[in-house]
Design a protein around this motif. Structure first.
Motif, PDB file in Angstrom:
ATOM      1  N   GLY A 191      31.482  17.160  -3.517  1.00 17.73           N
ATOM      2  CA  GLY A 191      30.923  17.884  -2.366  1.00 17.73           C
ATOM      3  C   GLY A 191      31.285  19.350  -2.270  1.00 17.73           C
ATOM      4  O   GLY A 191      30.806  20.048  -1.377  1.00 17.73           O
ATOM      5  N   ARG A 192      32.134  19.876  -3.187  1.00 20.95           N
ATOM      6  CA  ARG A 192      32.550  21.272  -3.058  1.00 20.95           C
ATOM      7  C   ARG A 192      31.411  22.240  -3.355  1.00 20.95           C
ATOM      8  O   ARG A 192      31.222  23.223  -2.645  1.00 20.95           O
ATOM      9  CB  ARG A 192      33.743  21.578  -3.984  1.00 20.95           C
ATOM     10  CG  ARG A 192      34.143  23.065  -4.060  1.00 20.95           C
ATOM     11  CD  ARG A 192      34.568  23.611  -2.715  1.00 20.95           C
ATOM     12  NE  ARG A 192      34.852  25.052  -2.717  1.00 20.95           N
ATOM     13  CZ  ARG A 192      33.980  26.021  -2.496  1.00 20.95           C
ATOM     14  NH1 ARG A 192      32.701  25.715  -2.286  1.00 20.95           N
ATOM     15  NH2 ARG A 192      34.337  27.273  -2.486  1.00 20.95           N
ATOM     16  N   LEU A 193      30.620  21.923  -4.398  1.00 19.12           N
ATOM     17  CA  LEU A 193      29.566  22.837  -4.826  1.00 19.12           C
ATOM     18  C   LEU A 193      28.596  23.146  -3.678  1.00 19.12           C
ATOM     19  O   LEU A 193      28.205  24.289  -3.468  1.00 19.12           O
ATOM     20  CB  LEU A 193      28.803  22.220  -6.011  1.00 19.12           C
ATOM     21  CG  LEU A 193      27.788  23.124  -6.695  1.00 19.12           C
ATOM     22  CD1 LEU A 193      28.479  24.293  -7.385  1.00 19.12           C
ATOM     23  CD2 LEU A 193      26.961  22.336  -7.708  1.00 19.12           C
ATOM     24  N   PHE A 226      18.936  32.923  -2.174  1.00 20.47           N
ATOM     25  CA  PHE A 226      18.686  31.568  -2.670  1.00 20.47           C
ATOM     26  C   PHE A 226      19.662  31.256  -3.799  1.00 20.47           C
ATOM     27  O   PHE A 226      19.343  30.645  -4.795  1.00 20.47           O
ATOM     28  CB  PHE A 226      17.221  31.455  -3.147  1.00 20.47           C
ATOM     29  CG  PHE A 226      16.690  30.049  -3.100  1.00 20.47           C
ATOM     30  CD1 PHE A 226      16.400  29.426  -1.891  1.00 20.47           C
ATOM     31  CD2 PHE A 226      16.466  29.339  -4.272  1.00 20.47           C
ATOM     32  CE1 PHE A 226      15.904  28.130  -1.848  1.00 20.47           C
ATOM     33  CE2 PHE A 226      15.967  28.036  -4.247  1.00 20.47           C
ATOM     34  CZ  PHE A 226      15.689  27.440  -3.029  1.00 20.47           C
ATOM     35  N   GLY A 227      20.920  31.700  -3.612  1.00 23.47           N
ATOM     36  CA  GLY A 227      21.971  31.362  -4.568  1.00 23.47           C
ATOM     37  C   GLY A 227      22.623  30.068  -4.117  1.00 23.47           C
ATOM     38  O   GLY A 227      21.979  29.211  -3.506  1.00 23.47           O
ATOM     39  N   ASN A 228      23.920  29.931  -4.359  1.00 22.67           N
ATOM     40  CA  ASN A 228      24.609  28.697  -3.978  1.00 22.67           C
ATOM     41  C   ASN A 228      24.419  28.416  -2.485  1.00 22.67           C
ATOM     42  O   ASN A 228      23.990  27.331  -2.096  1.00 22.67           O
ATOM     43  CB  ASN A 228      26.100  28.821  -4.331  1.00 22.67           C
ATOM     44  CG  ASN A 228      26.894  27.627  -3.848  1.00 22.67           C
ATOM     45  OD1 ASN A 228      27.192  27.516  -2.668  1.00 22.67           O
ATOM     46  ND2 ASN A 228      27.234  26.714  -4.742  1.00 22.67           N
ATOM     47  N   VAL A 229      24.699  29.399  -1.651  1.00 25.30           N
ATOM     48  CA  VAL A 229      24.674  29.153  -0.202  1.00 25.30           C
ATOM     49  C   VAL A 229      23.243  29.015   0.317  1.00 25.30           C
ATOM     50  O   VAL A 229      22.907  28.061   1.029  1.00 25.30           O
ATOM     51  CB  VAL A 229      25.416  30.290   0.547  1.00 25.30           C
ATOM     52  CG1 VAL A 229      25.407  30.024   2.043  1.00 25.30           C
ATOM     53  CG2 VAL A 229      26.850  30.414   0.045  1.00 25.30           C
ATOM     54  N   GLY A 230      22.391  29.962  -0.032  1.00 26.11           N
ATOM     55  CA  GLY A 230      21.019  29.953   0.494  1.00 26.11           C
ATOM     56  C   GLY A 230      20.239  28.722   0.063  1.00 26.11           C
ATOM     57  O   GLY A 230      19.512  28.129   0.872  1.00 26.11           O
TER      58      GLY A 230
HETATM   59  N1  LIG Z   1      29.538  30.281  -2.501  1.00 29.13           N
HETATM   60  C1  LIG Z   1      30.329  30.000  -1.488  1.00 29.13           C
HETATM   61  O1  LIG Z   1      30.944  28.915  -1.411  1.00 29.13           O
HETATM   62  C2  LIG Z   1      30.479  30.973  -0.350  1.00 29.13           C
HETATM   63  C3  LIG Z   1      31.383  30.645   0.667  1.00 29.13           C
HETATM   64  C4  LIG Z   1      31.487  31.486   1.759  1.00 29.13           C
HETATM   65  C5  LIG Z   1      30.717  32.624   1.821  1.00 29.13           C
HETATM   66  N2  LIG Z   1      29.859  32.937   0.817  1.00 29.13           N
HETATM   67  C6  LIG Z   1      29.049  34.137   0.968  1.00 29.13           C
HETATM   68  O2  LIG Z   1      27.672  33.808   0.968  1.00 29.13           O
HETATM   69  C7  LIG Z   1      26.926  34.869   0.371  1.00 29.13           C
HETATM   70  C8  LIG Z   1      26.124  34.335  -0.788  1.00 29.13           C
HETATM   71  O3  LIG Z   1      27.018  33.767  -1.737  1.00 29.13           O
HETATM   72  P1  LIG Z   1      26.509  32.816  -2.924  1.00 29.13           P
HETATM   73  O4  LIG Z   1      27.701  32.100  -3.413  1.00 29.13           O
HETATM   74  O5  LIG Z   1      25.296  32.068  -2.506  1.00 29.13           O
HETATM   75  O6  LIG Z   1      26.092  33.911  -4.020  1.00 29.13           O
HETATM   76  P2  LIG Z   1      25.049  33.748  -5.221  1.00 29.13           P
HETATM   77  O7  LIG Z   1      25.381  34.804  -6.187  1.00 29.13           O
HETATM   78  O8  LIG Z   1      24.980  32.340  -5.683  1.00 29.13           O
HETATM   79  O9  LIG Z   1      23.631  34.094  -4.516  1.00 29.13           O
HETATM   80  C9  LIG Z   1      23.339  35.298  -3.928  1.00 29.13           C
HETATM   81  C10 LIG Z   1      21.847  35.293  -3.589  1.00 29.13           C
HETATM   82  O10 LIG Z   1      21.516  36.503  -2.904  1.00 29.13           O
HETATM   83  C11 LIG Z   1      20.396  37.110  -3.520  1.00 29.13           C
HETATM   84  N3  LIG Z   1      20.467  38.548  -3.326  1.00 29.13           N
HETATM   85  C12 LIG Z   1      21.335  39.426  -3.875  1.00 29.13           C
HETATM   86  N4  LIG Z   1      21.066  40.663  -3.448  1.00 29.13           N
HETATM   87  C13 LIG Z   1      19.994  40.561  -2.616  1.00 29.13           C
HETATM   88  C14 LIG Z   1      19.240  41.484  -1.865  1.00 29.13           C
HETATM   89  N5  LIG Z   1      19.509  42.796  -1.906  1.00 29.13           N
HETATM   90  N6  LIG Z   1      18.209  41.014  -1.117  1.00 29.13           N
HETATM   91  C15 LIG Z   1      17.938  39.702  -1.091  1.00 29.13           C
HETATM   92  N7  LIG Z   1      18.593  38.782  -1.773  1.00 29.13           N
HETATM   93  C16 LIG Z   1      19.613  39.209  -2.535  1.00 29.13           C
HETATM   94  C17 LIG Z   1      20.466  36.691  -4.975  1.00 29.13           C
HETATM   95  O11 LIG Z   1      19.199  36.814  -5.602  1.00 29.13           O
HETATM   96  C18 LIG Z   1      20.924  35.239  -4.808  1.00 29.13           C
HETATM   97  O12 LIG Z   1      19.811  34.425  -4.512  1.00 29.13           O
HETATM   98  C19 LIG Z   1      27.965  35.940   0.019  1.00 29.13           C
HETATM   99  O13 LIG Z   1      28.083  36.832   1.100  1.00 29.13           O
HETATM  100  C20 LIG Z   1      29.232  35.142  -0.140  1.00 29.13           C
HETATM  101  O14 LIG Z   1      30.399  35.934   0.062  1.00 29.13           O
HETATM  102  C21 LIG Z   1      29.733  32.137  -0.281  1.00 29.13           C
END
Ligand SMILES: NC(=O)c1ccc[n+]([C@@H]2O[C@H](COP(=O)([O-])OP(=O)(O)OC[C@H]3O[C@@H](n4cnc5c(N)ncnc54)[C@H](O)[C@@H]3O)[C@@H](O)[C@H]2O)c1
Length: 423
Positions: A191-193, A226-230
């Motif tokens: 569940g971490r991912l 639309f990365g990990n979080v989105g």
């Molecule tokens: N991954 C985690 O577990 C986690 C935990 C807490 C907070 N966060 C925060 O959530 C946010 C996203 O992290 P993530 O892990 O999903 O990163 P990620 O690298 O997996 O995804 C980032 C997403 O943002 C998009 N993006 C980048 N620049 C952009 C722009 N200018 N306009 C529109 N879209 C853009 C990328 O195309 C990608 O879809 C960050 O602020 C991160 O610090 C992440």
């Protein structure tokens, strides 16, 4: 109250973090000595890393690890690989980690790290070399009882596996608890991912219920990033019945009038076409249009400073759920507040990742492996409680949700500093 001494520019994340701290200090009538100490990280580490590329060229990168505060437990925070990484960004993120771990009441402090690299520009072997050299450089200041890194933007479980292996090699024995967000096969948690996105969806559900007085099924949502979080946020919200009508990433955005119908199909196409903006269906929208679209809930889940004084007056959502770290500038925050748009702050919304990281660390230390259902139930309990704490505090003190979350968190950190005699 002493003003920021850094002199950094507006929209610099560290400046924003300092402004937020100043507001919390004022609200708490904080002892100026603690306020002063909290403005500065406890330790900042900078290293220059040189990587020989497969074409023979040598490229140099700057790596950072900033440890903000450990009054409540070992430092904890992710490692970011992004070309825009700089010291002030890492400082801000480390401070936000201190508040986040305090707010959700897990026994950690706050830290963050990063390298100014575009990970997509490197081959896998080059990325591994960079990661191992960075780990060598920071190995003396990390450790299961000292500072525990995790993934962030641009890093992933594979990067954590390299870090863990390099650290373990230097120690001479296997140390899984030195990093979290590892692959499950080598001590990662079930569940971490997906934990951050799951947490964002849980917070959105609770906020819709208590603030909008609506069931998620009656709520429209736009998600930026639309990365990990989105992507996981979009998945879980769609699963819960919310109507996600707009999504985007760096390649552009798409609007779906009837909401996303089948997340798995969408995700498959996203991978095939390599970007949301490149999907051959849905109406094209820009990232700016997505932020200003007519929805109930806006979820910035990409990078910092997306809602600024330039577009805050045009935001049409009733609720902003900050999945990214620092997506709203303090000036935009004021504009949204004046317009009655409620903002649920990052330190609460995206804390699912660090909560399950904590569970991973506990499992590693106890040589245990919990079932997914157990992890998810524990995550749900922690987040619903943290949301309720913030909601109740805001009702009691007539404060915004951001101020409530910050104040609650900062107060807990200061209490720990007082109890352990920091002055
Ligand atoms: N991954 C985690 O577990 C986690 C935990 C807490 C907070 N966060 C925060 O959530 C946010 C996203 O992290 P993530 O892990 O999903 O990163 P990620 O690298 O997996 O995804 C980032 C997403 O943002 C998009 N993006 C980048 N620049 C952009 C722009 N200018 N306009 C529109 N879209 C853009 C990328 O195309 C990608 O879809 C960050 O602020 C991160 O610090 C992440």
């Amino acid at each position: 109250m002493q003003k920021s001494i850094t002199g950094v520019k507006e929209e610099d994340p560290y400046n924003n973090a300092l402004t937020q701290l100043a507001l919390a200090a004022e609200e708490l009538q904080m002892d100026p000595v603690y306020y002063q100490m909290l403005q500065f990280p406890m330790k900042e580490f900078i290293t220059y890393i040189h990587v020989k590329l497969s074409n023979g060229e040598v490229k140099s990168f700057v790596g950072y690890r900033v440890q903000h505060n450990n009054a409540r437990g070992p430092f904890k925070g992710g490692i970011r690989y992004h070309p825009a990484v700089d010291l002030n960004e890492v400082r801000a993120l480390s401070m936000w980690m201190t508040w986040k771990t305090a707010l959700v009441d897990i026994p950690f402090g706050g830290a963050k790290g990063g390298i100014n690299v575009d990970p997509n520009s490197l081959k896998q072997e080059e990325l591994e070399d960079l990661t191992r050299k960075f780990t060598d450089a920071i190995h003396n200041i990390i450790g299961p009882e000292i500072d525990i890194p995790a993934p962030d933007v641009g890093t992933n479980p594979q990067v954590m596996a390299w870090m863990m292996h390099e650290y373990s090699k230097l120690k001479g024995y296997n140390v899984p608890a030195v990093v979290t967000g590892k692959p499950i096969e080598i001590g990662g948690s079930e569940g971490r991912l997906e934990a951050t996105g799951r947490g964002v969806a849980i917070v959105t559900r609770e906020a819709a219920k208590l603030i909008l007085k609506k069931d998620l099924k009656d709520v429209t949502v736009a998600v930026q990033g639309f990365g990990n979080v989105g992507s996981f946020t979009t998945k879980f919200l769609t699963d819960m019945g919310a109507k996600v009508v707009a999504i985007s990433d760096i390649t552009g955005g798409k609007y779906f009038k009837n909401g996303i119908q089948n997340f798995d199909d969408l995700y498959r196409d996203f991978q095939q076409y390599k970007g949301i903006g490149k999907l051959p269906y849905g109406d094209d929208i820009t990232n700016e249009e997505l932020l200003e679209s007519e929805v109930d809930v806006l979820i910035p889940a990409a990078i910092e400073n997306q809602i600024t004084e330039h577009n805050a007056a045009k935001i049409q959502a009733k609720l902003v759920i900050e999945a990214a770290n620092g997506p709203t500038t303090p000036m935009a925050d004021k504009i949204l507040e004046q317009r009655g748009i409620k903002v649920i702050p990052d330190i609460l919304v995206n804390s699912g990742g660090v909560i399950v990281s904590y569970f991973e660390w506990v499992q590693n230390l106890e040589r245990e492996h919990w079932e997914l259902s157990e992890v998810n139930q524990k995550l749900e309990n922690k987040l619903v409680k943290a949301f309720k704490d913030v909601y109740d505090y805001s009702q009691k003190k007539s404060l915004s949700y951001r101020m409530s979350a910050l104040t609650l968190a900062v107060e807990r950190v200061v209490n720990a500093m007082k109890l352990t005699g920091w002055r």
